[in-house]
Motif scaffolding. Structure first.
Motif, PDB file in Angstrom:
ATOM      1  N   TYR A 147      -0.804  -7.567   8.389  1.00 35.90           N
ATOM      2  CA  TYR A 147       0.439  -7.215   8.749  1.00 35.90           C
ATOM      3  C   TYR A 147       0.805  -5.592   7.985  1.00 35.90           C
ATOM      4  O   TYR A 147       0.546  -4.468   8.611  1.00 35.90           O
ATOM      5  CB  TYR A 147       1.731  -7.469   9.517  1.00 35.90           C
ATOM      6  N   ILE A 148       1.467  -5.559   6.902  1.00 36.49           N
ATOM      7  CA  ILE A 148       1.298  -4.196   6.143  1.00 36.49           C
ATOM      8  C   ILE A 148       0.083  -3.880   6.258  1.00 36.49           C
ATOM      9  O   ILE A 148       0.760  -2.493   6.305  1.00 36.49           O
ATOM     10  CB  ILE A 148       1.991  -5.354   5.094  1.00 36.49           C
ATOM     11  N   ALA A 149      -0.588  -4.229   5.446  1.00 36.12           N
ATOM     12  CA  ALA A 149      -2.122  -3.526   5.321  1.00 36.12           C
ATOM     13  C   ALA A 149      -1.980  -2.671   6.914  1.00 36.12           C
ATOM     14  O   ALA A 149      -2.425  -1.415   6.700  1.00 36.12           O
ATOM     15  CB  ALA A 149      -3.207  -3.839   5.297  1.00 36.12           C
ATOM     16  N   GLU A 150      -2.276  -3.586   7.610  1.00 34.85           N
ATOM     17  CA  GLU A 150      -2.576  -1.618   8.773  1.00 34.85           C
ATOM     18  C   GLU A 150      -1.397  -1.066   9.864  1.00 34.85           C
ATOM     19  O   GLU A 150      -1.809  -0.566   9.994  1.00 34.85           O
ATOM     20  CB  GLU A 150      -3.008  -3.560   9.843  1.00 34.85           C
ATOM     21  N   LYS A 151      -0.355  -1.685   9.916  1.00 36.77           N
ATOM     22  CA  LYS A 151       0.883  -1.255   9.862  1.00 36.77           C
ATOM     23  C   LYS A 151       1.026   0.107   8.865  1.00 36.77           C
ATOM     24  O   LYS A 151       1.123   1.479   9.927  1.00 36.77           O
ATOM     25  CB  LYS A 151       2.270  -1.699   9.628  1.00 36.77           C
ATOM     26  N   TYR A 152       0.563   0.043   7.659  1.00 36.95           N
ATOM     27  CA  TYR A 152       1.191   1.355   6.658  1.00 36.95           C
ATOM     28  C   TYR A 152      -0.069   2.114   6.713  1.00 36.95           C
ATOM     29  O   TYR A 152      -0.213   3.109   5.599  1.00 36.95           O
ATOM     30  CB  TYR A 152       1.738   0.973   5.778  1.00 36.95           C
ATOM     31  N   GLN A 153      -1.642   1.621   6.631  1.00 35.66           N
ATOM     32  CA  GLN A 153      -3.278   1.831   6.619  1.00 35.66           C
ATOM     33  C   GLN A 153      -2.752   2.306   4.949  1.00 35.66           C
ATOM     34  O   GLN A 153      -3.737   3.035   4.290  1.00 35.66           O
ATOM     35  CB  GLN A 153      -3.063   2.959   7.443  1.00 35.66           C
ATOM     36  N   VAL A 154      -2.320   0.311   4.108  1.00 39.51           N
ATOM     37  CA  VAL A 154      -2.342   0.828   3.013  1.00 39.51           C
ATOM     38  C   VAL A 154      -3.395  -0.414   2.688  1.00 39.51           C
ATOM     39  O   VAL A 154      -3.287  -1.195   3.350  1.00 39.51           O
ATOM     40  CB  VAL A 154      -1.392   0.911   1.983  1.00 39.51           C
TER      41      VAL A 154
ATOM     42  N   GLN B  16      13.914  -2.107   8.725  1.00 36.91           N
ATOM     43  CA  GLN B  16      15.342  -1.217   9.770  1.00 36.91           C
ATOM     44  C   GLN B  16      16.883  -1.547   9.110  1.00 36.91           C
ATOM     45  O   GLN B  16      17.233  -0.382   9.505  1.00 36.91           O
ATOM     46  CB  GLN B  16      15.227  -2.188  11.081  1.00 36.91           C
ATOM     47  N   GLY B  17      16.997  -2.013   8.004  1.00 37.42           N
ATOM     48  CA  GLY B  17      18.002  -2.204   7.571  1.00 37.42           C
ATOM     49  C   GLY B  17      18.018  -1.845   6.273  1.00 37.42           C
ATOM     50  O   GLY B  17      19.628  -1.608   5.271  1.00 37.42           O
ATOM     51  N   LYS B  18      16.951  -1.189   4.842  1.00 38.21           N
ATOM     52  CA  LYS B  18      17.112  -1.027   4.103  1.00 38.21           C
ATOM     53  C   LYS B  18      16.230   0.605   3.791  1.00 38.21           C
ATOM     54  O   LYS B  18      15.679   0.547   4.428  1.00 38.21           O
ATOM     55  CB  LYS B  18      16.210  -1.359   2.900  1.00 38.21           C
ATOM     56  N   ASP B  19      17.409   1.484   3.758  1.00 33.32           N
ATOM     57  CA  ASP B  19      16.143   3.233   3.205  1.00 33.32           C
ATOM     58  C   ASP B  19      14.919   2.550   2.265  1.00 33.32           C
ATOM     59  O   ASP B  19      14.335   3.556   2.203  1.00 33.32           O
ATOM     60  CB  ASP B  19      17.390   3.961   2.638  1.00 33.32           C
ATOM     61  N   VAL B  20      15.931   2.416   0.820  1.00 31.23           N
ATOM     62  CA  VAL B  20      14.101   1.927   0.243  1.00 31.23           C
ATOM     63  C   VAL B  20      14.620   0.518  -0.413  1.00 31.23           C
ATOM     64  O   VAL B  20      15.248  -0.112  -0.786  1.00 31.23           O
ATOM     65  CB  VAL B  20      14.846   2.535  -1.513  1.00 31.23           C
ATOM     66  N   PHE B  21      13.487   0.814  -0.814  1.00 29.30           N
ATOM     67  CA  PHE B  21      13.057  -1.141  -1.468  1.00 29.30           C
ATOM     68  C   PHE B  21      11.996  -1.010  -1.733  1.00 29.30           C
ATOM     69  O   PHE B  21      10.772  -0.062  -2.069  1.00 29.30           O
ATOM     70  CB  PHE B  21      13.326  -2.440  -0.389  1.00 29.30           C
TER      71      PHE B  21
ATOM     72  N   ASN C 114      11.182   3.529   6.293  1.00 24.37           N
ATOM     73  CA  ASN C 114      10.093   3.441   6.885  1.00 24.37           C
ATOM     74  C   ASN C 114       8.411   3.585   6.550  1.00 24.37           C
ATOM     75  O   ASN C 114       8.028   3.578   7.506  1.00 24.37           O
ATOM     76  CB  ASN C 114      10.415   3.255   8.192  1.00 24.37           C
ATOM     77  N   HIS C 115       8.192   4.885   5.177  1.00 20.44           N
ATOM     78  CA  HIS C 115       7.019   4.861   4.637  1.00 20.44           C
ATOM     79  C   HIS C 115       7.058   4.178   3.784  1.00 20.44           C
ATOM     80  O   HIS C 115       7.919   3.779   2.740  1.00 20.44           O
ATOM     81  CB  HIS C 115       7.158   6.628   4.678  1.00 20.44           C
ATOM     82  N   ILE C 116       5.565   4.538   2.788  1.00 20.97           N
ATOM     83  CA  ILE C 116       5.563   4.232   2.015  1.00 20.97           C
ATOM     84  C   ILE C 116       5.134   5.168   0.615  1.00 20.97           C
ATOM     85  O   ILE C 116       4.547   6.381   1.717  1.00 20.97           O
ATOM     86  CB  ILE C 116       3.996   2.830   1.820  1.00 20.97           C
ATOM     87  N   ALA C 117       6.107   4.910  -0.051  1.00 17.67           N
ATOM     88  CA  ALA C 117       6.411   6.701  -0.708  1.00 17.67           C
ATOM     89  C   ALA C 117       5.158   6.312  -1.604  1.00 17.67           C
ATOM     90  O   ALA C 117       5.077   7.627  -2.495  1.00 17.67           O
ATOM     91  CB  ALA C 117       7.407   6.845  -1.228  1.00 17.67           C
ATOM     92  N   TRP C 118       4.778   5.662  -2.477  1.00 16.85           N
ATOM     93  CA  TRP C 118       4.449   5.002  -3.303  1.00 16.85           C
ATOM     94  C   TRP C 118       3.468   3.785  -3.666  1.00 16.85           C
ATOM     95  O   TRP C 118       4.120   2.364  -3.403  1.00 16.85           O
ATOM     96  CB  TRP C 118       5.100   5.247  -5.182  1.00 16.85           C
ATOM     97  N   HIS C 119       2.577   3.595  -4.382  1.00 11.47           N
ATOM     98  CA  HIS C 119       1.650   2.085  -4.184  1.00 11.47           C
ATOM     99  C   HIS C 119       1.517   2.076  -5.435  1.00 11.47           C
ATOM    100  O   HIS C 119      -0.021   3.519  -5.760  1.00 11.47           O
ATOM    101  CB  HIS C 119       1.465   1.371  -2.815  1.00 11.47           C
ATOM    102  N   ALA C 120       0.238   1.001  -6.153  1.00 15.58           N
ATOM    103  CA  ALA C 120      -0.451   0.667  -7.201  1.00 15.58           C
ATOM    104  C   ALA C 120      -0.698  -0.338  -7.251  1.00 15.58           C
ATOM    105  O   ALA C 120      -0.352  -1.872  -5.980  1.00 15.58           O
ATOM    106  CB  ALA C 120       0.343   1.189  -8.410  1.00 15.58           C
ATOM    107  N   SER C 121      -1.665  -1.167  -7.384  1.00 11.73           N
ATOM    108  CA  SER C 121      -2.441  -1.966  -7.578  1.00 11.73           C
ATOM    109  C   SER C 121      -2.740  -2.643  -9.255  1.00 11.73           C
ATOM    110  O   SER C 121      -3.131  -1.407  -9.899  1.00 11.73           O
ATOM    111  CB  SER C 121      -3.707  -2.805  -6.977  1.00 11.73           C
TER     112      SER C 121
END
Length: 108
Positions: A65-72, A15-20, A85-92
């Motif tokens: 929670y993160i995995a479920e909320k963002y379906q990643v 809610q408080g950060k646009d990008v992180f 409030n969206h995942i723009a990129w992810h890697a593992s």
């Protein structure tokens, strides 16, 4: 780089950060330790974006929670770039490198 360990902490970020950045890592996995080292190096060289981490063993509910909320699909280690409030990129795993994190910011 700040540690988060609760859903409430995470929701405040969203809610408080646009990008992180957020990295999920395991305290016992050597692959995760290598990815976390890459992340820490990236953080040391890039102060423009706020960075956070969670230890999966200490924050399992948040990780799920993160995995479920963002379906990643949950993975550990896993780097997530949040934008508006969206995942723009992810890697593992081995895909978490200083270069890949920098490229993600430049391309997103």
């Amino acid at each position: 780089m700040k540690k988060i360990d609760s859903i409430e902490n995470f929701e405040e970020l969203v809610q408080g950060k646009d990008v992180f950045w957020l990295i999920k890592h395991s305290l016992t996995c050597p692959i995760s330790a290598n990815a976390f080292d890459e992340y820490k190096q990236y953080v040391g060289e890039n102060k423009d974006i706020d960075t956070y981490y969670l230890a999966v063993q200490e924050a399992r509910a948040l990780s799920n929670y993160i995995a479920e909320k963002y379906q990643v699909k949950h993975e550990s280690p896993q780097a997530l770039l949040f934008k508006n409030n969206h995942i723009a990129w992810h890697a593992s795993h081995g895909k978490i490198t200083v270069a890949s994190l920098q490229n993600a910011v430049n391309e997103s």
